[in-house]
Design a protein around this motif. Structure first.
Motif, PDB file in Angstrom:
ATOM      1  N   ASN A  57       0.815  -1.220   0.000  1.00  0.00           N
ATOM      2  CA  ASN A  57       0.000   0.000   0.000  1.00  0.00           C
ATOM      3  C   ASN A  57       0.848   1.269   0.000  1.00  0.00           C
ATOM      4  OD1 ASN A  57      -2.546   1.337   0.162  1.00  0.00           O
ATOM      5  ND2 ASN A  57      -2.171   1.715   2.336  1.00  0.00           N
ATOM      6  N   TYR A  58       1.706   1.424   1.015  1.00  0.00           N
ATOM      7  CA  TYR A  58       2.491   2.660   1.160  1.00  0.00           C
ATOM      8  C   TYR A  58       3.936   2.514   0.665  1.00  0.00           C
ATOM      9  CZ  TYR A  58      -0.951   4.550   4.537  1.00  0.00           C
ATOM     10  OH  TYR A  58      -2.065   5.035   5.165  1.00  0.00           O
ATOM     11  N   PHE A  59       4.519   1.332   0.892  1.00  0.00           N
ATOM     12  CA  PHE A  59       5.954   1.138   0.633  1.00  0.00           C
ATOM     13  C   PHE A  59       6.166  -0.102  -0.249  1.00  0.00           C
ATOM     14  CE2 PHE A  59       5.458   2.667   5.079  1.00  0.00           C
ATOM     15  CZ  PHE A  59       5.971   3.951   4.914  1.00  0.00           C
ATOM     16  N   SER A  60       7.273  -0.075  -1.003  1.00  0.00           N
ATOM     17  CA  SER A  60       7.558  -1.247  -1.855  1.00  0.00           C
ATOM     18  C   SER A  60       8.299  -2.332  -1.080  1.00  0.00           C
ATOM     19  CB  SER A  60       8.380  -0.809  -3.070  1.00  0.00           C
ATOM     20  OG  SER A  60       9.611  -0.241  -2.646  1.00  0.00           O
ATOM     21  N   PHE A  61       8.584  -2.077   0.200  1.00  0.00           N
ATOM     22  CA  PHE A  61       9.417  -2.972   1.011  1.00  0.00           C
ATOM     23  C   PHE A  61       8.989  -4.449   0.944  1.00  0.00           C
ATOM     24  CE2 PHE A  61      10.087  -5.200   5.056  1.00  0.00           C
ATOM     25  CZ  PHE A  61      11.476  -5.184   5.121  1.00  0.00           C
ATOM     26  N   TRP A  62       7.727  -4.746   1.276  1.00  0.00           N
ATOM     27  CA  TRP A  62       7.292  -6.143   1.355  1.00  0.00           C
ATOM     28  C   TRP A  62       7.303  -6.819  -0.013  1.00  0.00           C
ATOM     29  CZ3 TRP A  62       7.782  -8.807   5.449  1.00  0.00           C
ATOM     30  CH2 TRP A  62       7.637  -8.225   6.701  1.00  0.00           C
ATOM     31  N   ASP A  63       6.947  -6.083  -1.050  1.00  0.00           N
ATOM     32  CA  ASP A  63       6.983  -6.681  -2.386  1.00  0.00           C
ATOM     33  C   ASP A  63       8.417  -7.011  -2.797  1.00  0.00           C
ATOM     34  OD1 ASP A  63       4.293  -6.940  -3.601  1.00  0.00           O
ATOM     35  OD2 ASP A  63       4.154  -4.798  -3.174  1.00  0.00           O
ATOM     36  N   ARG A  64       9.349  -6.149  -2.417  1.00  0.00           N
ATOM     37  CA  ARG A  64      10.756  -6.418  -2.766  1.00  0.00           C
ATOM     38  C   ARG A  64      11.279  -7.619  -1.985  1.00  0.00           C
ATOM     39  NH1 ARG A  64      12.522  -2.237  -6.070  1.00  0.00           N
ATOM     40  NH2 ARG A  64      11.466  -0.250  -5.738  1.00  0.00           N
ATOM     41  N   VAL A  65      10.966  -7.669  -0.692  1.00  0.00           N
ATOM     42  CA  VAL A  65      11.441  -8.770   0.160  1.00  0.00           C
ATOM     43  C   VAL A  65      10.814 -10.102  -0.271  1.00  0.00           C
ATOM     44  CG1 VAL A  65      11.318  -9.712   2.516  1.00  0.00           C
ATOM     45  CG2 VAL A  65      11.982  -7.335   2.155  1.00  0.00           C
ATOM     46  N   MET A  66       9.525 -10.075  -0.606  1.00  0.00           N
ATOM     47  CA  MET A  66       8.807 -11.313  -0.929  1.00  0.00           C
ATOM     48  C   MET A  66       8.880 -11.661  -2.420  1.00  0.00           C
ATOM     49  SD  MET A  66       7.677 -12.189   2.084  1.00  0.00           S
ATOM     50  CE  MET A  66       6.323 -13.353   1.909  1.00  0.00           C
ATOM     51  N   GLY A  67       9.554 -10.840  -3.196  1.00  0.00           N
ATOM     52  CA  GLY A  67       9.731 -11.135  -4.629  1.00  0.00           C
ATOM     53  C   GLY A  67       8.476 -10.948  -5.461  1.00  0.00           C
ATOM     54  N   THR A  68       7.573 -10.061  -5.011  1.00  0.00           N
ATOM     55  CA  THR A  68       6.328  -9.863  -5.781  1.00  0.00           C
ATOM     56  C   THR A  68       6.293  -8.496  -6.465  1.00  0.00           C
ATOM     57  OG1 THR A  68       5.303  -9.201  -3.683  1.00  0.00           O
ATOM     58  CG2 THR A  68       4.839 -11.434  -4.465  1.00  0.00           C
ATOM     59  N   ILE A  69       7.415  -7.798  -6.500  1.00  0.00           N
ATOM     60  CA  ILE A  69       7.412  -6.494  -7.183  1.00  0.00           C
ATOM     61  C   ILE A  69       7.531  -6.724  -8.689  1.00  0.00           C
ATOM     62  CG2 ILE A  69       9.920  -6.130  -6.994  1.00  0.00           C
ATOM     63  CD1 ILE A  69       9.040  -3.091  -6.422  1.00  0.00           C
ATOM     64  N   SER A  70       6.842  -5.886  -9.462  1.00  0.00           N
ATOM     65  CA  SER A  70       6.915  -6.016 -10.916  1.00  0.00           C
ATOM     66  C   SER A  70       8.351  -5.762 -11.368  1.00  0.00           C
ATOM     67  CB  SER A  70       5.987  -5.006 -11.584  1.00  0.00           C
ATOM     68  OG  SER A  70       6.389  -4.815 -12.920  1.00  0.00           O
ATOM     69  N   PRO A  71       8.905  -6.658 -12.211  1.00  0.00           N
ATOM     70  CA  PRO A  71      10.281  -6.448 -12.688  1.00  0.00           C
ATOM     71  C   PRO A  71      10.414  -5.179 -13.528  1.00  0.00           C
ATOM     72  CG  PRO A  71       9.307  -8.467 -13.632  1.00  0.00           C
ATOM     73  CD  PRO A  71       8.310  -7.908 -12.676  1.00  0.00           C
TER      74      PRO A  71
END
Ligand SMILES: [Zn+2]
Ligand SMILES: [Zn+2]
Length: 263
Positions: free
Chosen positions: A221-235
């Motif tokens: 929601n606010y930060f990209s932190f969890w997506d980066r750590v869990m590998g779910t951020i869009s490449p």
């Protein structure tokens, strides 16, 4: 018994005030950001889609979903007021900023994991309604199913039993989330900058827009932190922010163009 009815009346007033204020802010932000978007058509993120045609359906569902969100806030505040929770910390301007950031961090974690849950096989049926908006607009932020809303916004009703946030901090987070979420769904990018891409944990509108368009990335929601750590951020995310930064720098924001964008 009399006490019970008095309590019920207090709770209803609290809920009504929260609901009225949130609906007013929803329309104010919706119309305000639309005004800005009409003057900056080159900032549209999904150039070939027009999510605006879902406006009426999105507003209808939002009016119901906002009620659930406010119910969660009202339960949290009412429980605090009645002394059923941990005694809230005294509000002070010295601690307001760190507590606000802490609340954001916790809300973001709550949101990320409940959102991941909503994308699983058993829960997706509750989340489907929100994903009907493939190109989100200013009206999409609260266009969410009711079970989905209870899960993602249940934070306020639960957190008061674990962390004694002052009520003002909880309300500040709710207000900030409403503003942030409306810009996050606006479909137009105003915040692409160095601070919205790696290594910064902050993000911009493109982030959640990609979640709607591509579906399997960017759950936070606010930060990209969890997506980066869990590998779910869009490449593609960081690259797209960089491209937007060059194509439509914040400095070129227009406020004076008259008339809506041509469809
Ligand atoms: Zn989703
Ligand atoms: Zn969304």
């Amino acid at each position: 018994m009399r006490d019970f009815f008095e309590g019920l009346a207090d709770f209803s007033v609290l809920l009504a005030v929260l609901y009225g204020a949130t609906v007013a802010i929803y329309f104010l932000l919706g119309h305000g950001i639309t005004w800005l978007n009409n003057r900056n058509p080159e900032r549209r993120i999904q150039k070939n889609r027009r999510g605006e045609k879902r406006k009426a359906a999105e507003i209808r569902l939002s009016l119901a979903s906002i009620f659930i969100t406010c119910l969660s806030v009202a339960i949290g505040l009412f429980a605090q007021h009645r002394g059923w929770t941990l005694q809230p910390w005294q509000f002070s301007w010295w601690t307001a900023a760190p507590l606000f950031v802490l609340c954001m961090v916790l809300f973001d974690a709550w949101f990320y994991f409940s959102h991941r849950l909503l994308h699983t096989k058993y829960f997706y049926k509750y989340h489907l309604e929100h994903h009907r908006s493939v190109a989100p607009t200013v009206w999409s932020n609260d266009s969410i199913g009711l079970v989905d809303t209870a899960l993602s916004q249940g934070f306020y009703a639960v957190t008061v039993f674990i962390i004694p946030f002052p009520p003002a901090i909880l309300l500040a987070n709710r207000l900030f989330d409403q503003i942030n979420g409306t810009f996050g769904h606006a479909g137009f990018e105003y915040f692409a900058s160095k601070s919205a891409r790696y290594p910064s944990p902050m993000l911009c509108t493109t982030y959640h827009d990609q979640h709607h368009a591509e579906f399997k990335y960017n759950f936070a929601n606010y930060f990209s932190f969890w997506d980066r750590v869990m590998g779910t951020i869009s490449p593609q995310y960081d690259h797209r922010v960089k491209t937007f930064e060059q194509d439509a720098p914040a400095i070129s924001l227009k406020l004076d163009r008259v008339g809506p964008e041509k469809e």
